[in-house]
Design an enzyme around this catalytic site. Structure first.
Site, PDB file in Angstrom:
ATOM      1  CE  LYS A  52       1.467   6.892  -3.653  1.00 52.96           C
ATOM      2  NZ  LYS A  52       2.033   5.806  -4.699  1.00 52.96           N
ATOM      3  CD  GLN A  96       3.050   6.132  -8.264  1.00 54.02           C
ATOM      4  OE1 GLN A  96       3.419   6.361  -7.038  1.00 54.02           O
ATOM      5  NE2 GLN A  96       2.089   5.952  -8.669  1.00 54.02           N
ATOM      6  CG  ASP A 119       4.315   0.428  -2.986  1.00 57.34           C
ATOM      7  OD1 ASP A 119       3.123   0.825  -2.610  1.00 57.34           O
ATOM      8  OD2 ASP A 119       4.688   1.386  -3.654  1.00 57.34           O
TER       9      ASP A 119
HETATM   10  N1  GUN Z   1       0.536   2.812  -9.006  1.00 63.81           N
HETATM   11  C1  GUN Z   1      -0.604   2.719  -8.887  1.00 63.81           C
HETATM   12  N2  GUN Z   1      -1.160   2.314  -7.532  1.00 63.81           N
HETATM   13  C2  GUN Z   1       0.268   2.165  -6.991  1.00 63.81           C
HETATM   14  C3  GUN Z   1       0.657   1.959  -5.662  1.00 63.81           C
HETATM   15  O1  GUN Z   1       0.029   1.656  -4.803  1.00 63.81           O
HETATM   16  N3  GUN Z   1       1.976   2.041  -5.458  1.00 63.81           N
HETATM   17  C4  GUN Z   1       2.922   2.374  -6.463  1.00 63.81           C
HETATM   18  N4  GUN Z   1       4.524   2.534  -6.184  1.00 63.81           N
HETATM   19  N5  GUN Z   1       2.599   2.647  -7.703  1.00 63.81           N
HETATM   20  C5  GUN Z   1       1.162   2.645  -8.022  1.00 63.81           C
END
Ligand code: GUN
Length: 281
Positions: A52, A96, A119
């Site tokens: 990311k 995350q 998100d």
């Molecule tokens: N963990 C697994 N997928 C995601 C996601 O799309 N965003 C976040 N923040 N954590 C995750």
């Protein structure tokens, strides 16, 4: 059978985001900013966060990663989020997941300013998505919708089976499909007969993290299959939740793993952060 090339589509989106970022900088002196909060040492989470941050750099975003030890308290995480809420250079805040067990994930997500919730996990954005109002939409299901759009896969009146009912993937996926006039079935761990549902669907979308769960006899001839699973096998191989080799020949469209939905998730994170930065005005 046609492969849905998520990697190529994601790259196209990255390029468009980069162009928009340039214009935003030039015309409004705004640099989109993303803050990522990473707690603990889960190797998969580390890998995702690294990808990311790299994508942010590539398109010209400002990004910071707050890496905190596994033992950090809930209050300390909340303090960092509040700081990011108040930071005018930050347009998106991403925590995350999963978080360590001693942390209440729902409490953490509710602290994020909904206007920076790129998100789309805050209850405010979830509610707005379900009622079909403008919202930040979770990146993975949004990426799947972009794939349908790019490959001109019509959803109206289609029978779609979503396998997995998580807050991150299955539930928002179902809401998006319903908003697009599909007939949606959501299956989960307590579903009595998974095959009965998948085998009658025009489109099957699976994201549960069980390698090879979807087998050839569970899919109708000519169906569209979207594989959201990312599983690392003991031999190091990366596979999805679909037995790709056996299922692919029956499909009209199918996503590969890797190179399918995964890259689209990151592309949508960039797109959501850019959207937030544009709303800074
Ligand atoms: N963990 C697994 N997928 C995601 C996601 O799309 N965003 C976040 N923040 N954590 C995750």
């Amino acid at each position: 059978m046609q492969l849905i090339d998520g990697k190529a589509l994601a790259e196209k989106i990255h390029k468009q985001v980069a162009v928009d970022v340039e214009a935003l900088k030039r015309e409004k002196n705004i640099v989109p900013g993303l803050a990522v909060i990473l707690v603990g040492d889960d190797p998969a989470s580390h890998a995702y966060v690294k990808m990311k941050a790299k994508a942010c750099e590539k398109v010209g975003f400002y990004s910071i990663t707050h890496h905190m030890p596994e033992t950090i308290s809930q209050d300390e995480i909340i303090q960092i989020i509040r700081m990011m809420n108040d930071n005018p250079h930050i347009d998106g805040i991403l925590v995350q997941l999963p978080l360590p067990k001693h942390i209440d994930t729902d409490k953490i997500l509710e602290v994020i300013d909904p206007k920076k919730d790129v998100d789309g996990f805050h209850a405010y954005n979830v509610g707005r998505l379900v009622t079909k109002l403008d919202a930040f939409v979770p990146c993975t299901p949004l990426g799947v919708m972009k794939m349908f759009e790019a490959y001109e896969i019509d959803l109206k009146g289609k029978d779609v089976c979503v396998v997995g009912a998580s807050n991150i993937v299955g539930k928002p996926m179902a809401a998006l499909l319903l908003n697009a006039d599909a007939t949606v079935t959501v299956t989960h761990i307590h579903t009595k007969d998974l095959k009965a549902h998948t085998s009658r669907a025009d489109i099957v979308i699976v994201g549960v993290g069980v390698p090879g769960l979807i087998k050839e006899d569970m899919i109708k001839e000519g169906a569209v299959v979207i594989d959201i699973g990312i599983n690392r096998l003991e031999n190091g191989e990366l596979v999805g939740d679909v037995d790709f080799k056996a299922v692919a020949p029956k499909c009209s469209f199918i996503t590969p793993v890797p190179g399918g939905v995964g890259p689209m998730t990151i592309a949508m994170l960039l797109s959501n952060t850019l959207k937030s930065a544009k709303q800074r005005l």
